[in-house]
Structures are given as C-alpha cells and as structure tokens.
Design an enzyme around this catalytic site. Structure first.
Site, PDB file in Angstrom:
ATOM      1  N   CYS B  21       0.847  -1.190   0.000  1.00  0.00           N
ATOM      2  CA  CYS B  21       0.000   0.000   0.000  1.00  0.00           C
ATOM      3  C   CYS B  21       0.886   1.246   0.000  1.00  0.00           C
ATOM      4  O   CYS B  21       2.082   1.171   0.285  1.00  0.00           O
ATOM      5  CB  CYS B  21      -0.934  -0.003   1.196  1.00  0.00           C
ATOM      6  SG  CYS B  21      -0.107   0.262   2.768  1.00  0.00           S
ATOM      7  N   CYS B  24       2.756   1.965   3.244  1.00  0.00           N
ATOM      8  CA  CYS B  24       3.896   1.078   3.485  1.00  0.00           C
ATOM      9  C   CYS B  24       5.074   1.467   2.596  1.00  0.00           C
ATOM     10  O   CYS B  24       6.233   1.358   2.992  1.00  0.00           O
ATOM     11  CB  CYS B  24       3.498  -0.383   3.258  1.00  0.00           C
ATOM     12  SG  CYS B  24       2.619  -1.074   4.686  1.00  0.00           S
ATOM     13  N   CYS B 114      -2.704  -4.885   1.458  1.00  0.00           N
ATOM     14  CA  CYS B 114      -1.263  -4.697   1.374  1.00  0.00           C
ATOM     15  C   CYS B 114      -0.510  -5.940   1.867  1.00  0.00           C
ATOM     16  O   CYS B 114      -0.855  -6.511   2.908  1.00  0.00           O
ATOM     17  CB  CYS B 114      -0.884  -3.480   2.213  1.00  0.00           C
ATOM     18  SG  CYS B 114       0.884  -3.250   2.399  1.00  0.00           S
ATOM     19  N   CYS B 117       1.443  -4.651   5.441  1.00  0.00           N
ATOM     20  CA  CYS B 117       0.731  -4.308   6.682  1.00  0.00           C
ATOM     21  C   CYS B 117      -0.570  -5.089   6.826  1.00  0.00           C
ATOM     22  O   CYS B 117      -1.264  -4.944   7.829  1.00  0.00           O
ATOM     23  CB  CYS B 117       0.483  -2.807   6.767  1.00  0.00           C
ATOM     24  SG  CYS B 117      -0.714  -2.199   5.563  1.00  0.00           S
ATOM     25  N   ASP B 350      -4.271 -12.804  63.921  1.00  0.00           N
ATOM     26  CA  ASP B 350      -5.081 -14.001  63.772  1.00  0.00           C
ATOM     27  C   ASP B 350      -6.558 -13.638  63.771  1.00  0.00           C
ATOM     28  O   ASP B 350      -6.952 -12.563  64.195  1.00  0.00           O
ATOM     29  CB  ASP B 350      -4.804 -14.954  64.943  1.00  0.00           C
ATOM     30  CG  ASP B 350      -3.502 -15.685  64.769  1.00  0.00           C
ATOM     31  OD1 ASP B 350      -2.865 -15.506  63.707  1.00  0.00           O
ATOM     32  OD2 ASP B 350      -3.107 -16.427  65.685  1.00  0.00           O
TER      33      ASP B 350
END
Lengths: 181, 535
Positions: B21, B24, B114, B117, B350
């Site tokens: 893409c 990218c 793409c 990605c 306790d």
C-alpha cells in the site's frame, strides 16, 4: 472480656491440644501390647508424634535411662535437616518408620514409630537432656517428633489410625480383659 | 506534496508491483514526515504514481479508478481478484516480474490488501477505527486527562516486513549510505501517527500522547497468514521453546529474534520475496482499556474475634463469612470503580485477635481504576462509608499514596515495635505478688522455633525476638492481663503457652506453671506510615 468464658475456663482448664489439634491413636504398635502412640494433627496438617498416656514407658513408675534417635548404624533422626518453606531435605517416613528407641532404667526397651506418612521436620532434642519431660508432659513438651504429611495426603494419612473414641473403647476393653480371665 | 526523492523511485516501483500500500511504501522510503501518512491513502497513492510517472515514457493507467471501494467489500474484492479474470493492466516495471499472474493481481493496486501491513495502514487505520476506539473508551466511563494508544500486531507481520525489506534492500541502501532496516518506519509508528489525532478528535480533544497512565490497546490478528512464521521454527528451533503460559510459541519477540539470526539466503529459500498476497485484511480485536493502578493506604482497627484478615479458605471452602480486607475493599472498589485489588499490611493478626489503638497500617493496590482521583474530602467521605458499613472494623488515615511510598510500610517492619494485651490463664492459683516480678523484666530475648501453627507455610528456624517490656495486671487466682511491648515478628501466643517447649523462654517457665492465652489484642503497631490525617 466475657465473664461467661472466664467462668468456664475456671471449671475446665483450657487446652491448646483441644483447641488446635485432633488426636489420633495407634494401639499395640506392631503387635506389642499397650505400646500405644498418639498423633496430634494440627488443623494446618502438621502432625506431632507423642506417646499415648497408656504407653508402658509411662506406666509402673518407670524412669528413662536413654533416648536414642540413632535408629540404625547409618541413620540418625538427629541428622534430619529441612530448609525453606517447602522443607526440602527432610527424611521421608512411612507408617512404620522408627523414630527413636527408649531404654528404661528397668532395662525394658521400646521403639517409637512415625505412625503416619510424611516428611520429618524435627525431633525433640529437649527430651535428650531432660528425659523426664517425656514422663511429665508426654503430649506437649515431651513430644517425639514433628511430621508434615504430603498436602494431598493430609486427610488420608490418619485413615489407618484410631479416633479418640475408638481408642478409648479399646483401652477400656483391655482393662476389663485381665479381670475377666 | 510527498517528500519523495528521485532515488525513491525504484523502491516505489518495486513495492507497487509487489502489492504494497502507499503508506507502506512511504515507510520503506524511510519517510519520517507524519503528515504524509495522515492524508488519505488514495491521495497518497495518486501522488506517488504521478511522481513515478514523471519523466517516464511508459504509459500507465490511473489505478485510482479502482480505488475507494468500501471497506466492507474490500476483502471480497481481493478474493475475486485472486480467482477472477484479469481486469486492467498496469505495467510499471515489466522486467521485474515475469510471472503474468503476479501482474494481474497488482491490477487493482490500492484496493488490494497490502502484503506488508495486511490492511492495518489501509482501511483499519482511519476515522471508522478511531470512532470504534473512542466509543469503547466512552462506554467504559473512564476518567482521564490523557491516553496512550498501544497496538498489538500479528507476529507474521515481522516476517512480511523482513521479506519486503530484502526485496528493496538494495534500492534503499542506494538511496542513502547510512540507511538500514532500522530506518524503515515501523507499522506501529505509522499507525499511531495517523490514529492519535483521529482518536483525540473523537474523544473531544483529549491528549493522545506517548506516555500516560491510561492505555487503550488495539489488537489485530490475521489467521489467514499465521502459518507465515512456521518455517522459522525449523530454521531456528532455539527461539521457539514452548512455555507454560504461552498460547503459541510464535510470539512477536521470538519471531524478531529468529529473524535477526536467519541469513538472507536461508530466508529467501524458504519464504517468498515479496510476500504472497493475502485475501483479506487483519481482524481487529476488542479494544482494551487499562488504567494504571492507584494505591491507597490507611490504618484499620478490628473489633471482632471471628473475623479473618483475608478470606479464609480450607479445601476451597470459606470458613468465615467476611474478612477485614473485603470489608475495607468493597466501598473503595466502588468509589474508584476498580477491577481488582491487592491488599497488604504491616503484619497481620489471627482471626481471634482484635486490633485496637491507632490500628494497623495497610495499603491496597487498586487495579484498573476507572476513576483515579478523589479529593481529600471525597477520601474522608469514603472512609466514613467504610466505617458505617460495619462495626467489626474501623479505618482511619485513608489516603491515596504512590507505589513507592507503599514500600515504606514493609521496610524495616521487623525493627518496629508492637504492643499487645493478653488474657493469661495459669494452672496454679496465683496471688498478686506471684506476678509482680514480670514488670521488672526488660529486653527479654526469646528463641522462637517457627510455631507449629505456621510451620506448614514458613521455613523451620529458630528466630531471636525481643520482648522490650511487660506489665501484669491481676484479675483472679487463675487469670491476669499481660501487656507486652515487643519487637515486631514476636509470636505472642507461643510465648504464653510455650508451643510444646519450642519457644524459650516462655511464660510457663517464668511462672513455673502451665499457662495459656485466652484472648489477645494488638494495642499498637508502631509504624509511622502512612502519615496521620487529622480528623
């Protein structure tokens, strides 16, 4: 402070054993008459091995000559060491593992056994110096050893033992028998 | 205009053909200008194509025509492309890829998912996603000033990134001598550049920053390509050892490590370069919101002898209906709308022991609080709410503290002193004079073997503890009250009854009779933290 409880305690002395422990018994250990053991199991599964009050060591005004945790040439319970939270390194004991041998001044000899499966955490070294502790306070300061059963066996380790009621009925029958014969 | 240089052209051409893409491609051109990523992807693609064509003789059809298919149809289209007949032809670099089918697939250009990605910087990165994130945050009604966006990507993205890198490595290095794989902008980075401002806008101008106590996480998965990583396990088995808590051995960390180890040759033999084209985009998972813990401190009193400090379970079953921590925590969790808590305190008592006086310091971590700020007044009101909710406990000095300050409570805990009152029973009848000597005893050192009571969870040891002072108050011939000031960590009950002679000296020895403890109260825990808050 509640006055009711105060009165009660005056009538009946408090007992840490009753409060925190369950008593379990083994009668006539290994077929030896009256060699009764008492196991105190804490609610956290820890077990304290003690002599039952009916044990011959505590009868007939006997006095103790020696207590020996060296149960064989190769093995002394005094060498037991545990480390860490998980108690690594402790000797693992089965029901009939001997813990110590007691010799009385009348030369009678008795072997005390574990009675339950578990890891040996400690033995009572105080009774080596003061054997009278064993005679005077057999179920508290005169204890023999402390054993930690496996977590998953914490319920089942006492299956082969007698409850206090069962033990008392055995003892009362025992008392009657010699009279009958 | 896109900040692209002449030397970017071969990178762009190769990656367009490979099915990357536009965003990218910017990444692989090492473009660090954030605004370049923020403009619509189609616009970037058009500009990029125009840029490549400039000065070139080849005729290229505008692939943007095929763009702007709706995001819902996207994966469908992509699937069709894989099976269906070729459409338009784009030839950017006929010499690069001889395989005609490869060219056919690149026909639709930007409408495809793409290869690098897997759609994350395409349709999964825009206003729609920002709205989804903002809606989730709003729905959970968090109170916050800023947030940090975190993103979790499928591990195979690293493999694909590596494949793309090897594909254009030569061209990137020619662009600038110092450029290397680290200079490629990461998917995560680009995603944040695009999304931070969009999310901020949807949330009405909240600062979306790099660091914040409030984290909003988006996660993407891509089941279709999960097997991309599998070949690495054969090449580098060391990196993929199964562990208990991992669902898959192919964690992002392990994959990154394996990719650092594997030689380019080996990688290229086992994995396509550029990566194969996916049929569909990543699947966005639920948005996760997490606020950092808030820490609360205070002091509590316990007025009840049948209330454990923490829930008491035996064989998975409850022994008592409530506990100190639950009584304190419930109103606090409500006020801070927290998801969970961790309770800790300066020692513990306790179940049958009361804690009186100023109380015992405690601190709580509140996990994932939806509200993290309460005013001093609100804290005071919260304290009152707790105190009204039960007469078994009482809280004071309730305040918000830092995580670091919490450490103050635990540090030096053993050196602090504690005061107690015990009701003691004696077997032998006593007179007032019999217990008078107790008051004279100072700094008595005990050797305490780990009490049988706690031996199942603590190591066996003999611990030296000091009783600084004692005071005996006669009640009747079998009872007296014993006040003790001791070093923290002294087991009082065992000091009184002796624990089968395992605590020495003990009160039985001192009084030369059996003694037992009937009641115990903690009178003070002398820890000066947290600071007192005036009523």
């Amino acid at each position: 402070m509640d006055s009711e409880t105060q009165k009660d305690t005056e009538l009946e002395p408090p007992s840490i054993i009753d409060r925190y422990y369950t008593r379990w018994y083994r009668a006539d250990m290994k077929g030896q008459p009256c060699e009764d053991h008492c196991i105190l199991q804490h609610s956290n599964r820890i077990c304290v091995v003690t002599l039952a009050e009916t044990h011959p060591v505590l009868q007939n005004g006997r006095t103790i000559k020696t207590i020996n945790y060296q149960i064989s040439n190769g093995c002394s319970r005094l060498n037991n060491k545990v480390s860490g939270k998980s108690k690594r390194g402790g000797q693992f004991l089965t029901d009939f593992a001997p813990l110590c041998r007691i010799t009385c001044t009348d030369e009678t000899k008795y072997t005390i056994y574990s009675c339950i499966r578990g890891r040996l955490l400690e033995v009572n070294e105080n009774i080596l110096e003061r054997p009278n502790l064993l005679l005077e306070k057999p179920s508290t300061e005169g204890y023999i050893a402390v054993i930690l059963p496996k977590f998953e066996e914490s319920k089942s380790v006492t299956e082969n033992l007698l409850s206090r009621k069962e033990f008392e009925s055995i003892v009362s029958k025992r008392d009657q028998q010699p009279q009958a014969s | 205009m896109l900040p692209l240089k002449e030397k970017d052209k071969p990178i762009i051409q190769k990656l367009l053909v490979a099915g990357c893409c536009a965003r990218c491609i910017l990444r692989f051109c090492c473009v660090g200008v954030q605004s370049a990523y923020r403009q619509p992807e189609q616009v970037t693609l058009q500009e990029m194509q125009a840029f490549v064509l400039k000065g070139e003789n080849e005729k290229v059809q505008d692939p943007a025509a095929a763009a702007s298919t709706g995001e819902d149809n996207n994966s469908h289209d992509a699937a069709e492309v894989l099976e269906g007949p070729p459409c338009k032809r784009v030839k950017l670099d006929p010499g690069d890829h001889a395989d005609p089918s490869e060219d056919e697939k690149s026909n639709l250009g930007e409408s495809q998912v793409c290869v690098a990605c897997l759609g994350i910087l395409q349709d999964l990165c825009g206003t729609n996603q920002a709205v989804k994130i903002a809606d989730t945050v709003k729905a959970q009604k968090y109170e916050f000033d800023s947030l940090v966006l975190s993103i979790s990507l499928p591990a195979q993205l690293c493999v694909r990134e590596h494949s793309c890198w090897l594909h254009v490595k030569k061209e990137v290095r020619e662009k600038g001598l110092v450029l290397d794989k680290d200079d490629v902008i990461q998917v995560k980075e680009a995603f944040k550049w695009i999304m931070q401002s969009l999310v901020a806008k949807e949330l009405g101008g909240v600062a979306v920053v790099g660091k914040s106590g409030f984290e909003v996480g988006v996660e993407f998965t891509h089941p279709e390509t999960d097997s991309d990583c599998h070949f690495l396990a054969k090449v580098c088995p060391d990196c993929f050892k199964p562990t208990k808590n991992k669902q898959s051995v192919f964690t992002r960390m392990a994959v990154v490590k394996a990719l650092e180890k594997i030689s380019d040759d080996k990688f290229l033999k086992q994995y396509p370069c550029p990566p194969a084209r996916p049929a569909c985009s990543c699947v966005p998972q639920d948005v996760q919101c997490l606020h950092v813990s808030v820490f609360i401190a205070g002091r509590y009193n316990k007025f009840c002898r049948s209330l454990p400090q923490t829930p008491w379970l035996i064989d998975g079953e409850r022994r008592m209906e409530s506990s100190v921590e639950e009584l304190i925590a419930a109103p606090i969790l409500t006020a801070f709308r927290a998801g969970g808590f961790n309770f800790s305190s300066s020692g513990r008592e306790d179940v049958d022991v009361r804690t009186l006086g100023n109380g015992r310091p405690f601190a709580m971590e509140l996990q994932n609080p939806h509200r993290s700020r309460l005013s001093k007044l609100e804290m005071k009101e919260l304290q009152e709410t707790i105190n009204k909710s039960s007469d078994k406990i009482r809280v004071r000095d309730l305040q918000i503290v830092t995580r670091e300050a919490m450490g103050r409570m635990k540090e030096g805990e053993e050196e602090k002193t504690k005061s107690y009152t015990a009701l003691v029973w004696t077997q032998r009848p006593i007179q007032k004079e019999d217990i008078g000597f107790i008051d004279e005893i100072k700094d008595l050192t005990l050797g305490q073997k780990t009490p049988l009571r706690v031996l199942h969870r603590r190591a066996l040891a003999v611990r030296q503890r000091v009783i600084h002072s004692m005071n005996a108050r006669y009640v009747d011939d079998h009872h007296f009250y014993l006040r003790l000031k001791t070093q923290a960590g002294t087991y009082i009950k065992e000091f009184v009854h002796g624990d089968f002679g395992r605590t020495k000296p003990n009160l039985c020895e001192l009084l030369k009779t059996d003694t037992d403890i009937l009641e115990l109260d903690v009178e003070s825990v002398d820890v000066d933290w947290p600071p007192a808050i005036p009523e």
